[in-house]
Design a protein around this motif. Structure first.
Motif, PDB file in Angstrom:
ATOM      1  N   LYS A 589      31.609  35.207  66.645  1.00  0.00           N
ATOM      2  CA  LYS A 589      32.564  34.929  66.179  1.00  0.00           C
ATOM      3  C   LYS A 589      33.047  37.312  65.729  1.00  0.00           C
ATOM      4  N   VAL A 590      31.830  37.416  66.037  1.00  0.00           N
ATOM      5  CA  VAL A 590      32.601  39.328  66.235  1.00  0.00           C
ATOM      6  C   VAL A 590      33.169  39.281  68.128  1.00  0.00           C
ATOM      7  N   ARG A 591      32.992  39.139  68.187  1.00  0.00           N
ATOM      8  CA  ARG A 591      33.797  38.946  69.333  1.00  0.00           C
ATOM      9  C   ARG A 591      35.037  37.985  69.916  1.00  0.00           C
ATOM     10  N   ALA A 592      35.480  36.993  68.870  1.00  0.00           N
ATOM     11  CA  ALA A 592      36.305  36.438  68.924  1.00  0.00           C
ATOM     12  C   ALA A 592      37.510  37.674  67.942  1.00  0.00           C
ATOM     13  N   GLY A 593      36.720  37.850  66.716  1.00  0.00           N
ATOM     14  CA  GLY A 593      36.973  38.913  66.049  1.00  0.00           C
ATOM     15  C   GLY A 593      38.330  40.520  67.284  1.00  0.00           C
ATOM     16  N   CYS A 594      37.569  40.374  68.350  1.00  0.00           N
ATOM     17  CA  CYS A 594      38.102  41.844  68.882  1.00  0.00           C
ATOM     18  C   CYS A 594      38.317  41.133  70.655  1.00  0.00           C
ATOM     19  N   ASN A 595      39.083  39.470  70.198  1.00  0.00           N
ATOM     20  CA  ASN A 595      39.151  38.939  71.272  1.00  0.00           C
ATOM     21  C   ASN A 595      40.574  39.438  72.409  1.00  0.00           C
TER      22      ASN A 595
END
Length: 624
Positions: A589-595
């Motif tokens: 989810k963190v990576r998705a927010g920084c996609n």
């Protein structure tokens, strides 16, 4: 060399011919057909212009089927080519020749996956050839009417979206045989005019080899815009008048039906963008509509040589003298003319008798139907005869009959030659010198006198007030005698305060500092990068120079983020948000927010910052 390749039928789409080859060759795999025809098995066949036509043409035994022949007769390329600039045209030709080009240059051709057919055309083709095929004139984007039978086109039941990308869809007559009888004529009284223009013009473009080599598309449009009086001086287009007339010509209902309606007040409507760069507009439908509106004939639009029309607009001389009282009236005695380009393009013809007239190059009928507005100067011979008749005591009615002009023209010209008091008439007329080509020196004197009279009448007037009331005079003198104008206009008035005042800048610096700090506190915890532009937008201020604003400059330097700084703060924000919602840091989810930034060279920084946040969380959990 291919041992067999079916002959394309009249106006058959090349894609349809290739599909018939695939069917009759017995190839079980589409890749085998692609390999046979194009020496490559990993390309998606294009409906409009298949890539690798040169390879295909080299493999066909019949040398009639050259690259140019296939492009011109079995693709819809001729519909687009007259409206493409040379760079795009070369790009497409090189692409179909090499097999490595991309046809994305034609934006209107993208994502087109449905084939269309006319029921009556399909029936005729089947009866004639024992098989039906896809015609290229039916595949024109956005057109859904058959140009031969005026019936509505139908969508073939098999779409390219429902088959593999490398598949070929052959026209199977048995699939549509039940629908063939549904051949009702298309009738739409509201859009009938526009439908007829678009369908017939598009088919004419397909079947005619129009070339646009002599003049660019922009030159042609400017020529016809000028011919219809849609041009100001210096090649500026009267866009509002053009758009209003365009809507009245086609009606708003018809334009809306074709999704071509527009708002005249909108700065970036399609017709404004089109006029700014017609060579870059690839949509043939829009081009057809504008050409038909301006010219009414596609063939004339592309066949006319603009250079010849501009350089030799009145053909070869000599040209007639139109002095009504001269013995040589109507005889071709004028050997040259002067071409003047301004709001319109006018030819000025001056005879040896002094009679001068002007003709618009787009209205050559004036040679036989001259009006008063076309006469520039009557000349010395005409004026001498008028003078003699006035001295003989002729009345105004008889003078007008003898001189073959209006009463008011007699009064104006008699004033010019100083004999107005010899004519007994109370008729009103405009007092101006008939020859509008007034001497430049005299014009300079008149304009300077106008400025001086205004200043004498209004001694307290400022430069701005004079400019507003005598705009054209000021503009002309600024171009022709700027030094005189500067010497005689009032001096600039100083403002009540100076911008160099330290107190003023100190107060402004404090005010801006407070606004920036307030804005920063509002958005610092949000997942958005802190830039000058964003702070200006959020706070409603704009600063171009920080030289006299030290506090404002200092706070900007401290809060504006670089991309790595923002990414670090963004990862911290996403980790904190994830922990608050789920009680743990979910890496996905963190990576998705920084996609967005995961696809850049900052991926390593993101991973390191996530590890840092996880360690901090573990440490705080253990200590708790």
């Amino acid at each position: 060399m291919l041992s067999y390749f079916p002959d394309p039928y009249e106006n058959e789409l090349l894609y349809s011919t290739i599909a018939r080859y695939h069917y009759y060759s017995g190839n079980l795999s589409n890749a085998h057909t692609l390999k046979d025809l194009f020496n490559i098995s990993t390309v998606k066949p294009s409906i409009f212009i298949p890539i690798g036509i040169k390879t295909l043409a080299d493999k066909i035994r019949n040398k009639k089927y050259t690259v140019d022949y296939l492009l011109q007769n079995h693709t819809i390329y001729p519909l687009f080519s007259p409206f493409l600039n040379q760079k795009t045209r070369n790009h497409i030709i090189n692409g179909v020749d090499s097999g490595k080009g991309r046809l994305n240059s034609l934006r209107i051709m993208r994502n087109y996956d449905n084939l269309k057919y006319c029921p009556l055309c399909a029936k005729e083709d089947y009866n004639k050839h024992t098989e039906a095929y896809f015609r290229r004139e039916h595949q024109i984007p956005n057109l859904n009417i058959c140009c031969h039978h005026n019936c509505k086109l139908k969508t073939y039941p098999i779409s390219r979206l429902n088959v593999s990308p490398d598949s070929f869809i052959r026209f199977n007559y048995s699939l549509v045989e039940k629908e063939i009888n549904d051949n009702r004529a298309y009738t739409d009284p509201i859009n009938e005019k526009l439908d007829k223009v678009l369908v017939n013009s598009a088919y004419h473009l397909l079947t005619s080899n129009f070339q646009n080599a002599e003049n660019s598309l922009r030159q042609r449009y400017l020529y016809f815009l000028r011919s219809k009086n849609y041009m100001f001086s210096r090649n500026k287009i009267n866009e509002l008048k053009l758009m209003t007339d365009f809507k009245n010509f086609y009606t708003e209902e018809s334009l809306s039906y074709w999704n071509l309606n527009f708002d005249e007040k909108h700065k970036y409507n399609w017709i404004r963008r089109f006029l700014q760069r017609p060579d870059g507009s690839q949509d043939p439908i829009k081009n057809i509509l504008l050409i038909y509106f301006l010219c009414g004939d596609l063939y004339y639009f592309f066949s006319i040589n603009i250079n010849d029309e501009l350089n030799f607009p009145f053909g070869e001389g000599p040209w007639p003298c139109l002095n009504p009282i001269a013995e040589h009236y109507g005889q071709n005695v004028i050997t040259n003319f002067e071409l003047v380009k301004n709001r319109s393009i006018m030819g000025y013809f001056k005879c040896s008798c002094g009679f001068t007239y002007k003709i618009n190059i787009f209205d050559k009928s004036r040679f036989t139907n001259l009006t008063g507005s076309n006469i520039v100067e009557f000349g010395y011979e005409w004026e001498e005869k008028l003078k003699g008749l006035i001295l003989k005591g002729y009345g105004i009615t008889r003078l007008a009959m003898e001189m073959k002009c209006s009463d008011k023209t007699i009064l104006r010209c008699s004033e010019k030659i100083g004999l107005r008091d010899r004519i007994n008439s109370d008729k009103k007329y405009s007092h101006y010198i008939f020859n509008k080509n007034i001497n430049q020196d005299q014009k300079m004197v008149n304009y300077k006198k106008r400025i001086l009279n205004y200043i004498e009448k209004y001694p307290q007037a400022t430069r701005s007030q004079i400019r507003r009331n005598l705009h054209s005079t000021i503009s002309w003198l600024r171009l022709n005698d700027p030094n005189w104008l500067e010497d005689h206009l009032p001096s600039n008035k100083s403002p009540n305060f100076t911008y160099n005042n330290e107190q003023y800048w100190h107060e402004k610096d404090d005010k801006l500092y407070s606004k920036v700090l307030e804005t920063y506190n509002l958005i610092k915890n949000q997942p958005m990068r802190l830039t000058k532009g964003r702070i200006f937008s959020k706070s409603g201020i704009k600063v171009n120079n920080f030289i006299k604003l030290p506090k404002t400059k200092a706070i900007f330097d401290s809060i504006v983020e670089t991309i790595p700084q923002f990414v670090t703060r963004l990862v911290d924000f996403q980790c904190r948000k994830c922990f608050e919602e789920y009680g743990e840091i979910n890496i996905t989810k963190v990576r998705a927010g920084c996609n967005y930034y995961m696809r850049t060279n900052l991926q390593k920084l993101i991973n390191e910052r996530m590890d840092y946040n996880i360690r901090i969380l573990v440490r705080s959990t253990n200590s708790g």
